[in-house]
Design a protein around this motif. Structure first.
Motif, PDB file in Angstrom:
ATOM      1  N   GLU A 340       2.002  -1.793   9.063  1.00  0.00           N
ATOM      2  CA  GLU A 340       3.372  -1.602   9.511  1.00  0.00           C
ATOM      3  C   GLU A 340       3.801  -0.180   9.184  1.00  0.00           C
ATOM      4  OE1 GLU A 340       4.412  -4.044  11.156  1.00  0.00           O
ATOM      5  OE2 GLU A 340       3.415  -5.832  10.378  1.00  0.00           O
ATOM      6  N   ALA A 341       4.561   0.466  10.105  1.00  0.00           N
ATOM      7  CA  ALA A 341       4.915   1.871   9.889  1.00  0.00           C
ATOM      8  C   ALA A 341       6.409   2.129  10.069  1.00  0.00           C
ATOM      9  CB  ALA A 341       4.127   2.754  10.854  1.00  0.00           C
ATOM     10  N   VAL A 357       8.333  -4.319   2.975  1.00  0.00           N
ATOM     11  CA  VAL A 357       7.548  -4.915   4.051  1.00  0.00           C
ATOM     12  C   VAL A 357       6.265  -5.494   3.470  1.00  0.00           C
ATOM     13  CG1 VAL A 357       6.097  -4.316   6.020  1.00  0.00           C
ATOM     14  CG2 VAL A 357       8.489  -3.632   5.984  1.00  0.00           C
ATOM     15  N   ASP A 358       5.994  -6.749   3.825  1.00  0.00           N
ATOM     16  CA  ASP A 358       4.861  -7.480   3.264  1.00  0.00           C
ATOM     17  C   ASP A 358       3.640  -7.297   4.172  1.00  0.00           C
ATOM     18  OD1 ASP A 358       3.371  -9.156   1.715  1.00  0.00           O
ATOM     19  OD2 ASP A 358       4.337 -11.006   2.393  1.00  0.00           O
ATOM     20  N   ALA A 359       2.797  -6.309   3.850  1.00  0.00           N
ATOM     21  CA  ALA A 359       1.626  -6.048   4.684  1.00  0.00           C
ATOM     22  C   ALA A 359       0.541  -5.394   3.849  1.00  0.00           C
ATOM     23  CB  ALA A 359       1.997  -5.142   5.854  1.00  0.00           C
ATOM     24  N   ALA A 360      -0.695  -5.486   4.333  1.00  0.00           N
ATOM     25  CA  ALA A 360      -1.826  -4.890   3.619  1.00  0.00           C
ATOM     26  C   ALA A 360      -1.697  -3.369   3.563  1.00  0.00           C
ATOM     27  CB  ALA A 360      -3.136  -5.276   4.298  1.00  0.00           C
ATOM     28  N   ALA A 361      -1.203  -2.760   4.666  1.00  0.00           N
ATOM     29  CA  ALA A 361      -1.068  -1.300   4.727  1.00  0.00           C
ATOM     30  C   ALA A 361       0.300  -0.948   5.285  1.00  0.00           C
ATOM     31  CB  ALA A 361      -2.169  -0.700   5.590  1.00  0.00           C
ATOM     32  N   VAL A 362       1.026  -0.090   4.571  1.00  0.00           N
ATOM     33  CA  VAL A 362       2.355   0.332   5.022  1.00  0.00           C
ATOM     34  C   VAL A 362       2.370   1.852   5.133  1.00  0.00           C
ATOM     35  CG1 VAL A 362       3.642  -1.689   4.258  1.00  0.00           C
ATOM     36  CG2 VAL A 362       3.148   0.116   2.610  1.00  0.00           C
ATOM     37  N   TYR A 363       2.891   2.357   6.242  1.00  0.00           N
ATOM     38  CA  TYR A 363       2.780   3.774   6.580  1.00  0.00           C
ATOM     39  C   TYR A 363       4.139   4.456   6.646  1.00  0.00           C
ATOM     40  CZ  TYR A 363      -2.024   2.896   8.183  1.00  0.00           C
ATOM     41  OH  TYR A 363      -3.349   2.559   8.260  1.00  0.00           O
ATOM     42  N   HIS A 364       4.201   5.668   6.134  1.00  0.00           N
ATOM     43  CA  HIS A 364       5.360   6.532   6.358  1.00  0.00           C
ATOM     44  C   HIS A 364       4.899   7.715   7.217  1.00  0.00           C
ATOM     45  CE1 HIS A 364       8.422   9.641   4.672  1.00  0.00           C
ATOM     46  NE2 HIS A 364       8.832   9.131   5.819  1.00  0.00           N
ATOM     47  N   ASN A 365       5.483   7.817   8.397  1.00  0.00           N
ATOM     48  CA  ASN A 365       5.198   8.934   9.307  1.00  0.00           C
ATOM     49  C   ASN A 365       3.714   9.093   9.661  1.00  0.00           C
ATOM     50  OD1 ASN A 365       7.913   9.442   9.392  1.00  0.00           O
ATOM     51  ND2 ASN A 365       7.858  11.307   8.120  1.00  0.00           N
TER      52      ASN A 365
ATOM     53  N   SER B 402      -1.820  -8.778  -6.403  1.00  0.00           N
ATOM     54  CA  SER B 402      -2.572  -8.412  -5.213  1.00  0.00           C
ATOM     55  C   SER B 402      -2.505  -6.886  -5.107  1.00  0.00           C
ATOM     56  CB  SER B 402      -1.948  -9.077  -3.984  1.00  0.00           C
ATOM     57  OG  SER B 402      -2.697  -8.765  -2.820  1.00  0.00           O
ATOM     58  N   SER B 403      -2.909  -6.343  -3.986  1.00  0.00           N
ATOM     59  CA  SER B 403      -2.798  -4.896  -3.823  1.00  0.00           C
ATOM     60  C   SER B 403      -2.260  -4.581  -2.438  1.00  0.00           C
ATOM     61  CB  SER B 403      -4.160  -4.234  -4.021  1.00  0.00           C
ATOM     62  OG  SER B 403      -5.054  -4.696  -3.029  1.00  0.00           O
ATOM     63  N   LYS B 404      -1.857  -3.330  -2.254  1.00  0.00           N
ATOM     64  CA  LYS B 404      -1.243  -2.908  -0.993  1.00  0.00           C
ATOM     65  C   LYS B 404      -1.571  -1.434  -0.843  1.00  0.00           C
ATOM     66  CE  LYS B 404       3.550  -3.129   0.800  1.00  0.00           C
ATOM     67  NZ  LYS B 404       4.908  -3.620   0.420  1.00  0.00           N
ATOM     68  N   TYR B 405      -1.880  -1.028   0.379  1.00  0.00           N
ATOM     69  CA  TYR B 405      -2.123   0.391   0.647  1.00  0.00           C
ATOM     70  C   TYR B 405      -0.830   1.056   1.105  1.00  0.00           C
ATOM     71  CZ  TYR B 405      -7.157  -0.510   0.482  1.00  0.00           C
ATOM     72  OH  TYR B 405      -8.420  -0.847   0.088  1.00  0.00           O
ATOM     73  N   TYR B 406      -0.420   2.122   0.415  1.00  0.00           N
ATOM     74  CA  TYR B 406       0.723   2.935   0.812  1.00  0.00           C
ATOM     75  C   TYR B 406       0.146   4.210   1.426  1.00  0.00           C
ATOM     76  CZ  TYR B 406       3.717   0.011  -2.142  1.00  0.00           C
ATOM     77  OH  TYR B 406       4.397  -1.043  -2.696  1.00  0.00           O
ATOM     78  N   ILE B 407       0.499   4.497   2.692  1.00  0.00           N
ATOM     79  CA  ILE B 407      -0.065   5.663   3.356  1.00  0.00           C
ATOM     80  C   ILE B 407       1.061   6.623   3.760  1.00  0.00           C
ATOM     81  CG2 ILE B 407      -1.479   6.486   5.293  1.00  0.00           C
ATOM     82  CD1 ILE B 407      -1.963   2.966   4.615  1.00  0.00           C
ATOM     83  N   TYR B 408       0.924   7.866   3.297  1.00  0.00           N
ATOM     84  CA  TYR B 408       1.960   8.866   3.524  1.00  0.00           C
ATOM     85  C   TYR B 408       1.430   9.948   4.461  1.00  0.00           C
ATOM     86  CZ  TYR B 408       3.912   6.581  -0.580  1.00  0.00           C
ATOM     87  OH  TYR B 408       4.393   5.634  -1.450  1.00  0.00           O
ATOM     88  N   GLY B 409       2.160  10.210   5.546  1.00  0.00           N
ATOM     89  CA  GLY B 409       1.729  11.236   6.496  1.00  0.00           C
ATOM     90  C   GLY B 409       2.864  12.139   6.918  1.00  0.00           C
TER      91      GLY B 409
END
Lengths: 415, 415
Positions: A340-341, A357-365, B402-409
Motif C-alpha cells: 500500500e502506498a 495501514v495493515d500490510a506487509a509493505a507500506v510505501y511513501h512516495n 510480526s514484521s512490516k516493510y517500510y519503504i521510503y522514496g
C-alpha cells in the motif's frame, strides 16, 4: 499406502539426511541440476509439447498456454537462476542467539531447515525448478504437486533433477513429485501432518483460499494483492501520474500491481481529470465512485465488489476521499495486506499512513511494484506472504528456515 | 452477529489503536492492571469460589480444582509477574533489516504487533492474566476463550482488566473475553479468519489436536512433550542418575519432563540396575522393553503405545538400544519434537545427536527440564512451540511480533 503418503515418508527420510550436508554438497547438487536441465533440454521441450497440445484441445487461453510453454531460452533462464542461487549465502547454521547461564549452560539458537515443505501450484512448470532448487539450497526436502495442465513438463523436469541428484551427495528422494494430479492428492497433502512441516500454495485466489480453509498442516499464505495508492492533498502531480501509471500498466498481471487509487478531494479537484485521462490513454478502464463517474464520461460505476477486486488487468477502481483517515479505513477494510502506498509531501501524514495501514509493505512516495524478493535484494523469492506469522512480505531463503536450540552442559539439573 | 464475531470486530478495531501507542502507554496500562487486581482481590476470590463449588459438584479432581483455585498469594503473584513484565524491553519498533537501493529507495524491516491473537485454554485462570498482559506489552489485542470450569473467575479477572484499561491510554476493547464457553464459540474462533491473526491453544493434547485439525486461522501449536534421554556408552554414571531423576521426578506434570530413557546396551550392562533402582526408589514405575522386564522384576512391559505416551506422572518407559543410531531413529519416530537429551563423553556422538534429532531443544549433558522461557532468560513465556514455523521452542515476547516493510522514496517507479 497411496502415492502421497509414500512420497511423504520418502521426503521425510531424505530431509533427515539433508541436515548433515555441507553448503558445498548442496551447491554442487544445484550445479549438477543446472547442467542436467541444459543437457535434457530437447526431452523437456518434447514433453512440454504434450502439455501444450492437451491444453489447446482443452481450450486453455493463450496466456495460460504461454505460462506452460518451455523453450530453449526459458530452460537456459532456469539454469542461470540456479547458478545465481548457488552464489547466495547458505542461511543454515547461523547462530541467532547465544545465551550463557550462571549455572554454566550454553544455549545457542541456530537456523535449521524447516524439514519437509509442500508446494501446490498451477500451470507454470518453472515453479517446479524454483521450488526444488530453493529447497535444496535451504536443506529442505520438498513435495511438489503441480497441476494437470503441466503434468508432462513437471515429470520431465523432476526426471532431470533426479538424474542430477544421483550424481550428488544428496538423497534423490529430497525432491518428490506427486504425479497423480487429481483433487484427492491435493486433499491428502492438506492433512499430511505426519510428514509435512509447511504447505505453500502458489496460484490464483481460489487455490489459496481452499488451502487456507482446508489444510490442517501449517500454511504460508501468499499472493493475493489488492494494492492501493492514496494520493494525498499535497502530492506532487508528476509523481502521482508516474506512480499511478507504473503501478497499473507496467505489468498488470502481478500481485504488486495497483488495483485502486484513492484521491484526496482537493487534489482531485485540481488534477483528477488529468490523471484519469492519462490512465485512459494507456488503455486502463476506470471504475469510479459517484464523483468520478459524474465527471469522467468514459468511466464505469464501481460496485461494492469492485473495491474488493484484484483485477490483474488494465482496470482500476478510483475513489475520491475526504481525508487520509478515510483512505486508511478503506484500505484496512478492502485490502489484502500486501502493498500500500501514500504520496504526500507532509511527513506526519506519511508516518500516520505507514503506521496505521495493515500490510506487509507500506510505501511513501514510491510504486507498490517494488514488493519483490529480487528488488529487496534477497536474490531469490519463494512467494510473497500476506499473513503475519513466520514470514511477511517477500520470502527469500531465510523464510525457508526454522530454528533449534542447542544446549551444552556438564551435568546441570533444574533446581 | 454472535458474540465471537462482535468481539472479533471490537478486538480488531482496538488493535489498530494499539499500533500507535508508546511503550510508556503500554507499561502504564500494565501497572494499572496490577494495582486493580490487588484492589479487586476479594471480589475475584469470591467469584473463584463459585467455580470451585461448581467444580466439586461436577466431580473435578483435586488437581484440577487446585489449578482453578485463586487465593491472595496467587493474585499477588499475578501482580508481581506483571511488574516484572513491565521491566522487559518492548520488542515493537525494532529495525530488523535496513536496505538501501541504488535507486534511492530506503527499505526498513521493523517489528510490529501481530494484530489480534486468540487464546483458547483450559482451567487455569492465571492464563487469562498472562495472555492479556503479554498481549498488551506487545501491542496486540486478544480474544480469550477459557473453559467453563473457570468461567466466573475469568469474568472477574477481565472485569478488573477493563477497569484498569479505562484509566489508561489503551482501548478497553484490547482484551475480549468470550463468555459463552460452549463448543460452538470455540468452533467460531477456529474460523474467525476476518479478525484473528493467530490462535494459540494452551491445554491438553485433545484440545491442541482439535485446534490444529479444525482451525483455518493460523495456529501456533504448543505443549505436547514426549521427551527422551539417551544414555550413551560413555555417559558418566552419576550424571546419568542425577539427570534421569531430575527429568522424571522434579516436576512430572510439565511438558519438559522425561518420558522415556534410551540406554546404550554396554552402559546398561554396567549401571542399568542401579539406575532402575534409583528411579523405583523415588516412586517411578518402569515400563521396559524385553531386556528391562527380564532383568528388573518390578517393571511392566512397555506396549507400542507406551513409546508414544507423555505420562505426565511418575511413570517412565525404558529401552535398551544397540547404538546411538537406534536412539536417534526411535526419538524421531516417537518424539513430539519438544526437548531431547544425550549424555555422552564422545563429542562426535553429541554432535551427531544434536544435529539429527528433530526437536525444538536438544541437550548435551543437561536435563531437558531447562526448556522454559524464564530459564532461557526471556523473562516471560506464552508457551512452548513444537511446530517449526514462526516460533520454535519457548516463546517469549518476540514470538508475539510480526514484521512490516517500510519503504521510503521520492517518486521511484519500477523499470
Amino acid at each position: 499406502m497411496g502415492e502421497v503418503q509414500a512420497k511423504g515418508k520418502l521426503a521425510q527420510d531424505a530431509s533427515r539426511q539433508l541436515w548433515k550436508l555441507t553448503t558445498k554438497d548442496k551447491n554442487n547438487a544445484l550445479a549438477l541440476i543446472a547442467d542436467q536441465l541444459l543437457s535434457d533440454q530437447a526431452a523437456i521441450i518434447e514433453q512440454n509439447k504434450l502439455d501444450l497440445v492437451n491444453g489447446e484441445k482443452a481450450g486453455l487461453s493463450a496466456s495460460v498456454l504461454d505460462r506452460i510453454m518451455l523453450n530453449e531460452k526459458r530452460i537456459a533462464d532456469m539454469a542461470m537462476a540456479i547458478r545465481q542461487l548457488i552464489e547466495l549465502q547458505d542461511p543454515i547454521g547461523a547462530t541467532l542467539e547465544e545465551i550463557k547461564k550462571d549455572n554454566g549452560l550454553l544455549i545457542l539458537k541456530k537456523t535449521v531447515p524447516i524439514g519437509v515443505m509442500g508446494m501446490i501450484y498451477e500451470a507454470r512448470p518453472n515453479v517446479t525448478i524454483d521450488a526444488a532448487t530453493l529447497s535444496i539450497k535451504t536443506g529442505n526436502a520438498i513435495i511438489l504437486r503441480g497441476s494437470s495442465s503441466a503434468a508432462s513438463s513437471n515429470m520431465a523436469l523432476v526426471r532431470s533433477i533426479h538424474e542430477a541428484l544421483k550424481k550428488s551427495a544428496l538423497p534423490v528422494d529430497a525432491v518428490q513429485l506427486i504425479e497423480d494430479t487429481s483433487r484427492e492428492t491435493a486433499k491428502e497433502l492438506f492433512h499430511l501432518t505426519e510428514y509435512l512441516d509447511v504447505l505453500i500454495p502458489r496460484g490464483g485466489k481460489n487455490l489459496i483460499d481452499t488451502v487456507v480453509k482446508e489444510a490442517s498442516v501449517p500454511v504460508i499464505e501468499t499472493g493475493a494483492g489488492n494494492c492501493h495508492l492514496f494520493i494525498d492533498e499535497s502530492a506532487d502531480k508528476e509523481m502521482a501520474l508516474n506512480i499511478s501509471l507504473n503501478g497499473k500498466t507496467q505489468r498488470p498481471s502481478v500481485c504488486n500491481a495497483l488495483e485502486t487509487i484513492l484521491i484526496h478531494k482537493n487534489w482531485y479537484e485540481k488534477f483528477g481529470q488529468e490523471l484519469l485521462q492519462a490512465l485512459t490513454a494507456q488503455g486502463v478502464e476506470i471504475y469510479g465512485d459517484e464523483t468520478v463517474t459524474t465527471d469522467f464520461a468514459s468511466s464505469h460505476a464501481a460496485t461494492e465488489e469492485d473495491w474488493y477486486t484484484e483485477y490483474s488487468a488494465l482496470k482500476i477502481s478510483v475513489k475520491v476521499v475526504e481525508d487520509i483517515n478515510e483512505a486508511i479505513t478503506h484500505i484496512n477494510k478492502y485490502g489484502t495486506r500486501h502493498s500500500e502506498a501514500i504520496l504526500t509531501e507532509v511527513t506526519e501524514n506519511a508516518e500516520a499512513f505507514l503506521l496505521s495501514v495493515d500490510a506487509a509493505a507500506v510505501y511513501h512516495n514510491a510504486s507498490t511494484r517494488f514488493t519483490d524478493g529480487f528488488e529487496f535484494g534477497y536474490g531469490a523469492e519463494i512467494g510473497i506472504s500476506t499473513q503475519k506469522l513466520h514470514a511477511r512480505g517477500p520470502m527469500g531463503l531465510n523464510a525457508l528456515t526454522s530454528s533449534k536450540y542447542y544446549i551444552y552442559g556438564n551435568g546441570q539439573i533444574r533446581k
